[in-house]
Design a protein around this motif. Structure first.
Motif, PDB file in Angstrom:
ATOM      1  N   ARG A 123       0.850  -1.183   0.000  1.00 52.16           N
ATOM      2  CA  ARG A 123       0.000   0.000   0.000  1.00 52.16           C
ATOM      3  C   ARG A 123       0.886   1.232   0.000  1.00 52.16           C
ATOM      4  N   CYS A 124       0.476   2.246  -0.741  1.00 50.36           N
ATOM      5  CA  CYS A 124       1.270   3.466  -0.833  1.00 50.36           C
ATOM      6  C   CYS A 124       0.366   4.613  -1.249  1.00 50.36           C
ATOM      7  N   ASP A 144      -3.290   4.283  -2.950  1.00 46.29           N
ATOM      8  CA  ASP A 144      -4.487   4.814  -2.303  1.00 46.29           C
ATOM      9  C   ASP A 144      -4.363   6.337  -2.290  1.00 46.29           C
ATOM     10  N   GLU A 145      -5.151   7.015  -3.116  1.00 41.77           N
ATOM     11  CA  GLU A 145      -5.045   8.474  -3.204  1.00 41.77           C
ATOM     12  C   GLU A 145      -5.780   9.191  -2.081  1.00 41.77           C
ATOM     13  N   GLN A 198      -6.574   9.823   7.245  1.00 44.79           N
ATOM     14  CA  GLN A 198      -7.424  10.984   6.966  1.00 44.79           C
ATOM     15  C   GLN A 198      -7.381  11.294   5.474  1.00 44.79           C
ATOM     16  N   ALA A 199      -8.510  11.678   4.945  1.00 42.06           N
ATOM     17  CA  ALA A 199      -8.605  11.876   3.497  1.00 42.06           C
ATOM     18  C   ALA A 199      -7.861  13.126   3.056  1.00 42.06           C
ATOM     19  N   GLN A 200      -7.240  13.037   1.868  1.00 42.10           N
ATOM     20  CA  GLN A 200      -6.766  14.244   1.212  1.00 42.10           C
ATOM     21  C   GLN A 200      -7.989  15.007   0.727  1.00 42.10           C
ATOM     22  N   TYR A 201      -7.922  16.334   0.797  1.00 41.70           N
ATOM     23  CA  TYR A 201      -9.001  17.142   0.243  1.00 41.70           C
ATOM     24  C   TYR A 201      -8.715  17.327  -1.237  1.00 41.70           C
ATOM     25  N   ILE A 202      -9.542  16.722  -2.071  1.00 39.74           N
ATOM     26  CA  ILE A 202      -9.247  16.693  -3.492  1.00 39.74           C
ATOM     27  C   ILE A 202     -10.392  17.268  -4.294  1.00 39.74           C
TER      28      ILE A 202
END
Length: 322
Positions: A123-124, A144-145, A198-202
């Motif tokens: 995973r990266c 995983d973006e 935590q999610a990136q804000y994309i």
């Protein structure tokens, strides 16, 4: 124990992300009365001398890649094109991994780890802007973006800019404890811990489709987020059977119609929370969720945060109670 840190730079490296690693590991905080050790911090490059930065400046780097030979942590700084990384860098990364050292990438530095084969089966992550390219170029990597950073064994990859700080502090916390990580974070005036999941804000743009009718349909769906869009109705617009439509839709967008529509509704809610003073009920209505409870559910599922927290992060004191 984490004592020696080697940061690899190649031509066209990014100064901000480079600076995050320097700020965490390159400043001697040992004399400030705390528990933070002084790291043996080294900046190295394949060919010592002036190394150009992405900004147009250059930096004189005196150490070669031999500086990585005994490092407890080897960090790959982000850089320009993937083919800018010579084989000697890949060998240094492989050698660090083989002896069990920590190996970390910041932002697009993940491409070097992937070229070295260190991300195969792992995973990266990387900045969301590059995640599609990384996944396509190195299909053995499990990209995983939607996270800030990932630790898989002794390999740590992170997204862009501030996520590099998060990844560095995460490793400090793992190796040296929460108190040391908190002391460094306090000195930097940053949060001592943001979970890597935590999610990136994309902000994803409208996908380009091979079919003009399908692209027109997607634009219609975005313009009418507050309406129901059943598979049967959508299929009828393109004169397809529901089954054929569902298959073609997934092929074009990578998602089911319902999942894609919900992702667009979340994006619309993000926009409204950032740019308007609408209350949560109106945000839910205009984004197509209809009810605040559904908005909160999908925000938590997609972004791992609440609408209120998101608005506070992007609006500060202008945030409305949600």
């Amino acid at each position: 124990m984490l004592k020696t840190v080697a940061l690899i730079v190649v031509p066209n490296f990014s100064i901000f992300e480079f600076g995050t690693a320097c700020e965490v590991f390159g400043i001697d905080r040992s004399g400030r009365g705390g528990t933070v050790p002084a790291f043996d911090f080294r900046i190295c490059t394949p060919q010592p001398g002036n190394v150009p930065l992405k900004s147009g400046l250059s930096m004189n780097v005196s150490l070669g890649l031999e500086a990585t030979a005994d490092a407890d942590l080897v960090i790959m700084a982000p850089y320009g094109r993937d083919d800018d990384v010579p084989e000697s860098v890949l060998e240094a990364l492989r050698a660090a991994d083989a002896r069990g050292a920590w190996v970390m990438s910041i932002c697009s530095g993940a491409f070097a780890l992937a070229r070295a084969g260190l991300l195969d089966g792992r995973r990266c992550t990387t900045h969301w802007h590059y995640s599609g390219e990384l996944s396509a170029s190195y299909p053995a990597a499990q990209v995983d973006e939607n996270v800030l950073y990932v630790q898989d064994g002794n390999i740590i990859t992170s997204a862009g800019t501030a996520a590099g700080i998060d990844a560095c502090l995460h490793l400090v916390r793992v190796e040296l404890g929460a108190n040391v990580a908190a002391s460094i974070a306090r000195d930097m005036v940053v949060p001592p811990h943001r979970d890597g999941g935590q999610a990136q804000y994309i902000d994803r743009p409208m996908p380009k489709c091979g079919s003009a009718p399908m692209e027109a349909l997607l634009r219609m769906m975005v313009s009418e987020l507050d309406k129901e869009h059943s598979v049967n109705d959508l299929a009828a617009r393109l004169h397809m059977s529901p089954r054929t439509f569902a298959r073609k839709f997934r092929a074009e967008t990578g998602a089911t119609p319902a999942a894609w529509l919900n992702s667009q509704r979340v994006l619309r809610a993000q926009e409204l929370l950032e740019t308007s003073d609408l209350n949560i009920e109106e945000v839910a209505r205009q984004s197509g969720f209809g009810h605040p409870v559904l908005l909160r559910h999908h925000f938590a599922k997609v972004l791992d945060t609440s609408p209120q927290s998101y608005r506070r992060a992007f609006r500060g004191q202008l945030a409305e109670a949600v």
